[in-house]
Design an enzyme around this catalytic site. Structure first.
Site, PDB file in Angstrom:
ATOM      1  N   CYS A  92       0.837  -1.198   0.000  1.00 27.84           N
ATOM      2  CA  CYS A  92       0.000   0.000   0.000  1.00 27.84           C
ATOM      3  C   CYS A  92       0.868   1.244   0.000  1.00 27.84           C
ATOM      4  O   CYS A  92       2.099   1.161   0.052  1.00 27.84           O
ATOM      5  CB  CYS A  92      -0.947   0.003   1.196  1.00 27.84           C
ATOM      6  SG  CYS A  92      -0.082   0.155   2.786  1.00 27.84           S
ATOM      7  N   CYS A 151       3.445   1.638   2.731  1.00 30.50           N
ATOM      8  CA  CYS A 151       4.707   0.926   2.515  1.00 30.50           C
ATOM      9  C   CYS A 151       5.664   1.784   1.695  1.00 30.50           C
ATOM     10  O   CYS A 151       6.864   1.848   1.979  1.00 30.50           O
ATOM     11  CB  CYS A 151       4.452  -0.403   1.806  1.00 30.50           C
ATOM     12  SG  CYS A 151       3.377  -1.544   2.696  1.00 30.50           S
ATOM     13  N   ASP A 174       0.919  13.860 -32.278  1.00 28.33           N
ATOM     14  CA  ASP A 174       1.783  13.254 -33.286  1.00 28.33           C
ATOM     15  C   ASP A 174       1.078  13.323 -34.635  1.00 28.33           C
ATOM     16  O   ASP A 174      -0.147  13.439 -34.698  1.00 28.33           O
ATOM     17  CB  ASP A 174       2.068  11.793 -32.904  1.00 28.33           C
ATOM     18  CG  ASP A 174       2.918  11.082 -33.931  1.00 28.33           C
ATOM     19  OD1 ASP A 174       3.932  11.648 -34.359  1.00 28.33           O
ATOM     20  OD2 ASP A 174       2.550   9.951 -34.305  1.00 28.33           O
TER      21      ASP A 174
END
Length: 756
Positions: free
Chosen positions: A30, A33, A455
């Site tokens: 998560c 962490c 592009d």
């Protein structure tokens, strides 16, 4: 047991100052962490770190005094596995088994939770429905869910406990364990006793299977969120893997004296990674060029679409620079390596994509900050609630019930569902509209976007060459010219040849056979058609009546090939990449929404100007002859000017720019790597889907923000109520379910968004 891979001897020593180290980190579940790993690494002097949960990688900037082993040990001390990986290494293949195991746990939890919830609700509201040994039935349904299905949360919570830390797993595990333990005690205590309450009395003063359905529900909801997160994580490393596939594993190295000619060379197959600057290697037709270099000898057409995005191959001969990842067609080249390893343009593109993916979004940073204090705060409040009730003279049962209610009400189900449910509904709606929404990064960025970089080839244009005109010298029939040229080109695989053949077949039907076909690398093709010697290739010396037309066509950005018959110029054929009407409508739609369109292409200035005029883009916003690095540089320059930039592309050459932009949008017919790097994918072959995607993304972002406001507000309001004893755990579970229901219902409104 540590899972750290053995490191080479040189990595154990101190590396040069200012170096960048990449770590593969395992065990993160998560945002908390991520924050913990970053904080631990940043405590080392001079170390900066950015951790990406999706790719499970950390990019660490470390001074000379901090060796790689110390970085690895620091991560391991935080409770996670770590190892050093090469900067240009592609991510490892997805852990398909891990996602499959998570899917099995979720399926089992769902199958058991649904009847458990129905049964518990009925027995709580109407105790007279209770039957002999109903406690065993309820426990049999709940225990596999709260035990086996919830095991990943319990395991992570224990690991956190060993290292003196907490995470969302701690809160989920504690809530599940507390609710389960309290419920089992209640089931044992009420075994064999007659029902004492019914209806709302059973809710307000419950006696019986109180919280097992709550514990199972928490497990099921959180598992669902983790499963969808894991599926997204599996695809997160796809960009680097797809780019890495552009590098050949082996190369034909030439060993010998180049001054003696190629006849004296010895050719040996070696891993491409061993090439060094100055090495000479062979590229045969159909092979990819391994590193950046310069052609020493030979001639061939080189398909550069992977790097420039343009469909027309370029001709390469002695002295021509070539880049890694491109493909030689129609000839053999001997190339001298100029840049190898991490210095090649392809490797720099891979690094640019990975750096861009490591950047955190605004929402992610907010969740990181909240997660670092949310779980400890809830645990402190629950403990304070227990102690406070006991000190105030409340009974143990009342104190424990209030504390359990705090833990249950704080479980982040609504918060966990806020983004995934909106994304799932938006994904379904997008699929109906020809749009694929890949993640929250797009949704939180799109509202601020003010510049759209487009592009050219395959995005504003069709992406394939078509014949745009035929001109002949006097007394030459255009149909005869086209028939002979088509016959010769039918034996070639060149992109221009395919366009000529397609046009000739559509116009004239069956084409004659060609005899004695010869490919002329860098020049064109030759063959005998209907007894005449026909050459199709570069326009060289042309009669005045054709030279003027060729200059006009080339000035408009068209590609021109000449046709000679029996040595005399017979005519020229112009080819162009058509611009569909939908592109102009899309650009108009972007302007109507306050967005500034910019054209960015690797093609010539003339071709770019022609397309820009056709779609209505101002000349000042046209940028031509842009290689991948140039595209990234333009995106970064626009962002540096304070603009929020969306990039739209379809080629491998666009991947780095897609990842570097605030919002990456890929055209679905494009290269896989572009699709992986983008945040939104337009599946429909119509650029007007871009406008629809903008509308859908804005609506989805608004929904997610509303969900998050509700989820956070719910916890802020409900935790004090639970702590004061106004919510027993059953009502807390019902309130949690109601919060999740409201979030889901709000997300379902997206089914009619964007054109509905």
């Amino acid at each position: 047991m540590s899972t750290t891979a053995p490191m080479p001897a040189e990595t154990a020593t101190e590396a040069p100052a200012g170096r960048t180290v990449e770590l593969a980190i395992g065990g993160m579940t998560c945002a908390a962490c991520v924050g913990r790993v970053e904080r631990k690494l940043r405590k080392l002097d001079g170390v900066r770190a950015a951790v990406n949960l999706a790719t499970e990688r950390a990019v660490v900037s470390a001074p000379a005094g901090v060796g790689d082993e110390r970085l690895v040990e620091t991560v391991e001390k935080a409770g996670y596995s770590a190892r050093v990986v090469a900067p240009d290494a592609a991510p490892e293949p997805e852990d398909v088994d891990a996602v499959r195991r998570l899917r099995v746990r979720l399926a089992v939890a769902l199958v058991l939770f649904v009847p458990l919830a129905d049964l518990s609700l009925a027995l709580s509201l109407v105790p007279s429905l209770r039957f002999p040994f109903w406690q065993l039935v309820v426990a049999a349904l709940a225990l596999p869910v709260v035990g086996w299905a919830a095991w990943p949360f319990h395991r992570a919570a224990v690991a956190n406990l060993r290292h003196g830390t907490t995470s969302m797993d701690t809160l989920v595990s504690l809530g599940v364990v507390a609710a389960t333990a309290w419920s089992l005690v209640g089931l044992v205590a009420t075994a064999g006793q007659p029902p004492v309450a019914s209806g709302w009395q059973a809710v307000l003063h419950p006696t019986g299977p109180l919280y097992l359905e709550v514990a199972a529900g928490v497990t099921t909801f959180v598992l669902a969120g983790r499963y969808f997160e894991a599926r997204a994580r599996r695809r997160a490393g796809g960009v680097m893997r797809a780019l890495a596939l552009l590098r050949p594993d082996e190369v034909a190295l030439l060993e010998g004296d180049p001054d003696c000619g190629t006849d004296g060379d010895t050719e040996r197959r070696v891993p491409a990674a061993v090439l060094r600057v100055g090495d000479r290697f062979v590229v045969r037709p159909g092979e990819r060029i391994a590193v950046d270099g310069t052609v020493e000898s030979g001639a061939a057409s080189v398909d550069t679409s992977a790097m420039t995005g343009e469909s027309v191959p370029v001709e390469a001969g002695p002295g021509t620079p070539v880049v890694a990842g491109t493909i030689a067609t129609g000839g053999r080249l001997v190339v001298v390596a100029d840049r190898v390893g991490a210095d090649t343009r392809l490797a720099r593109m891979i690094a640019a994509v990975e750096r861009a993916q490591a950047e955190k979004s605004a929402t992610q940073r907010l969740v990181d900050r909240i997660s670092s204090v949310f779980v400890p705060a809830v645990l402190v409040i629950a403990a304070g609630t227990l102690v406070g009730w006991l000190l105030a003279g409340g009974g143990a049962q009342q104190a424990l019930a209030a504390a359990v209610a705090v833990v249950i009400i704080a479980c982040p189900c609504a918060l966990g569902l806020a983004t995934p449910t909106a994304l799932m509904v938006a994904s379904g709606r997008g699929a109906e509209l020809g749009i694929f929404v890949k993640g929250h990064r797009a949704l939180e960025t799109v509202r601020a976007v003010d510049t759209i970089v487009l592009d050219k080839t395959g995005t504003l244009t069709e992406g394939r060459m078509r014949v745009a005109g035929v001109a002949c010298v006097p007394d030459t029939d255009p149909a005869a010219l086209l028939r002979r040229a088509g016959a010769v080109e039918r034996a070639s695989e060149h992109a221009i040849a395919r366009a000529v053949v397609e046009h000739a077949t559509q116009e004239l039907g069956e084409l004659p056979e060609v005899e004695g076909f010869t490919a002329l690398p860098g020049l064109g093709a030759r063959g005998t058609v209907e007894g005449a010697d026909v050459v199709v290739g570069r326009p060289e010396l042309l009669p005045d009546e054709l030279a003027g037309r060729v200059a006009e066509w080339e000035g408009a950005g068209r590609t021109v090939v000449a046709v000679t018959v029996d040595g005399a110029a017979a005519g020229v054929i112009a080819l162009a990449d058509p611009v569909p009407d939908s592109s102009r409508a899309a650009v108009d739609g972007l302007r109507a929404r306050g967005l500034r369109p910019v054209l960015l292409t690797g093609d010539s200035p003339a071709a770019a100007a022609t397309v820009a005029a056709a779609v209505g883009i101002d000349a000042v916003d046209v940028h031509a002859r842009a290689l991948p690095d140039d595209k990234v540089a333009l995106v970064q320059r626009l962002r540096g000017e304070g603009r929020t930039v969306a990039m739209v592309g379809d080629g491998v050459n666009d991947a780095a720019a897609l990842a570097a932009a605030d919002l990456g949008i890929a055209v679905g017919a494009g290269a896989d790597v572009a699709l992986e790097a983008a945040d939104l994918v337009l599946v429909r072959d119509d650029l007007r889907a871009l406008v629809t995607a903008i509308d859908l993304a804005r609506a989805t972002l608004g929904t997610i923000r509303g969900n998050l406001v509700w989820a956070f507000g719910y916890n802020v309001a409900a935790i004090p109520l639970a702590a004061s004893g106004l919510l027993n755990p059953l009502l807390a579970g019902a309130a949690m379910a109601l919060s999740s229901l409201l979030v889901v219902t709000n997300s379902l409104r997206l089914r009619t968004a964007a054109g509905g």
